[in-house]
Design a protein around this motif. Sequence first.
Motif: not given
Lengths: 291, 291
Positions: B268-291
Amino acid sequence: MTKAATPLVKRLAVIGLGLIGGSLARVLRERGAVGEVVGIGRGEANLKRGVELGVIDRYCLDPTEGVRGADVVFVATPVCSIPTVVERIAPHLEDGCIVTDGGSVKEFVVNACEPLMRPGTFFVGGHPIAGTEHSGVEASFATLYQGKRCIVTPTEKTDPAALAKVVKIWAYAGSAVPVMDPATHDRMLAAISHLPHMVAYSLVNAVDGYDRFGGELLAFSAGGFRDFTRIASSDPVMWRDIALTNQEAILETMDFFSDYLGKLRTLVAAADGPGLEAFFRNSKEKRDAIL
Amino acid sequence: MTKAATPLVKRLAVIGLGLIGGSLARVLRERGAVGEVVGIGRGEANLKRGVELGVIDRYCLDPTEGVRGADVVFVATPVCSIPTVVERIAPHLEDGCIVTDGGSVKEFVVNACEPLMRPGTFFVGGHPIAGTEHSGVEASFATLYQGKRCIVTPTEKTDPAALAKVVKIWAYAGSAVPVMDPATHDRMLAAISHLPHMVAYSLVNAVDGYDRFGGELLAFSAGGFRDFTRIASSDPVMWRDIALTNQEAILETMDFFSDYLGKLRTLVAAADGPGLEAFFRNSKEKRDAIL
Ligand SMILES: NC(=O)c1ccc[n+]([C@@H]2O[C@H](COP(=O)([O-])OP(=O)(O)OC[C@H]3O[C@@H](n4cnc5c(N)ncnc54)[C@H](OP(=O)(O)O)[C@@H]3O)[C@@H](O)[C@H]2O)c1
Ligand SMILES: NC(=O)c1ccc[n+]([C@@H]2O[C@H](COP(=O)([O-])OP(=O)(O)OC[C@H]3O[C@@H](n4cnc5c(N)ncnc54)[C@H](OP(=O)(O)O)[C@@H]3O)[C@@H](O)[C@H]2O)c1
């Protein structure tokens, strides 16, 4: 039901026909509050689906053409793209046209969009505090905004009549409509929405990365974990844009949260029974009060 | 329905007639799997309510008397009190009696209780991964354990027949019954349950303490925040005991989580767009897999 002779909005253009844009189109059509809804987007399949589902009357792939004759334009694309979209359509808006948006961060959007408007056209920022972890027009539904709040964020420059109209639109959608300045909105939302999302995303990644148990961990997770981490299923692009545009307030709340987590860590490390109980009790009391 | 000639449990004594104890009593009675249920507790009003609600057949305020003639005793009191309870009843148990528990931390409980048992009586640790944020016998219901998991945690010393019986009891209650050692249980639960609770309690306290908005903040909180923080309404005494008895694993997972939150803060502090998106996407994928 026959439509009112002059509906609240004569022609609504929705740019970004997803959960937020689709749901506003649905409720205004259902309530007879809009004469015609034009969907605008980059992908034809999604817009066709919008017509099939009865969310929009027709669609247009070219935004400059799609906004023609619209008295209200609702921009419901990810936050970073909103100024780009508004810049593109601004020269093509009819006199008197009101552009409003549904983006989750307001200072960035309002600061960027206000100066783009031609005289006689108006920008009013808005943010419905309603949503699900699902995206896309398929996920939209007419009751999404029912009983919720939609915060509208005028500035000193905002036209009072345009503001009143946007407030009225959200009231028609079923929401209470608190009005506040963009910066206050962003700091409040950082605490009650952006911080929880940062925490949830981090928690799922941490548990996923805590791999002593050979990947069995998430499969084992109980209902509590599933509910707790539901918001970590939210759209990564939407949240990337929020993190990029509300950076300062998000960092502040993250640091504030880390301090509290640190306090709790100290209590756990000290095996401080009364301190732990008091920490948990304060949280329970505050949480129960908002049930 | 007539009861089976010899029910699975002839006389069940439940010590601590709350959500967990009450729900096990209810389901075993409903399924005809128990001849008689005796409720044991410190407060008479609660036990009387248990009789009225049909959760127990009768009650006893003195545990040493209440366990008389019981072939199974279920201890469902807060974790720290379980060894105290077992120490008190141990000399009064019938030969062959099995004592089991529902405590959320297992190494502490099993290590303390196993040595307290007289020869010919048996201790088997258990933990149903099921619950709500509500407490007390009024909150108990027969289907709480349906489709859930109850982890049973034997040691090298555990009697195989006693273990088999406890597994069978939980299967009757509708749960899958994974078996693992107490330490593995505690580390897994630290990650998927104890850590999320520490995070949720800290989050509510942080947002409550973030008082720029004169206490308006929690009132404004959206559905997402309410759902996300539901587990912060859990019982403070129960969670104090969990934090006290699974200290090491909880500290480890808290530190692990803080590292991930720190990584996200850096993005967030680095305003790293691709890094933020990857962080959120990994979480979403892992979370969706346990739905
Ligand atoms: N979901 C929530 O809980 C929630 C709540 C309140 C506010 N919001 C805000 O509402 C807005 C929309 O969110 P949503 O949940 O409705 O998302 P969504 O369902 O994914 O819809 C967004 C739409 O925007 C279009 N789009 C995506 N990227 C774009 C780009 N770079 N340029 C132009 N158009 C683009 C897409 O349509 P095409 O691909 O057809 O162009 C898509 O249909 C965001 O600003 C978000 O912050 C969301
Ligand atoms: N709630 C959950 O989500 C959940 C899930 C899985 C496991 N557990 C575990 O199950 C156990 C019981 O939790 P619960 O949710 O059923 O709690 P609960 O509804 O509050 O019931 C606990 C009962 O224990 C008795 N008790 C309380 N403190 C005691 C003490 N110091 N000494 C003796 N008895 C005491 C109380 O009865 P009297 O006042 O009548 O004596 C009370 O009815 C705990 O060990 C907890 O960790 C809970």
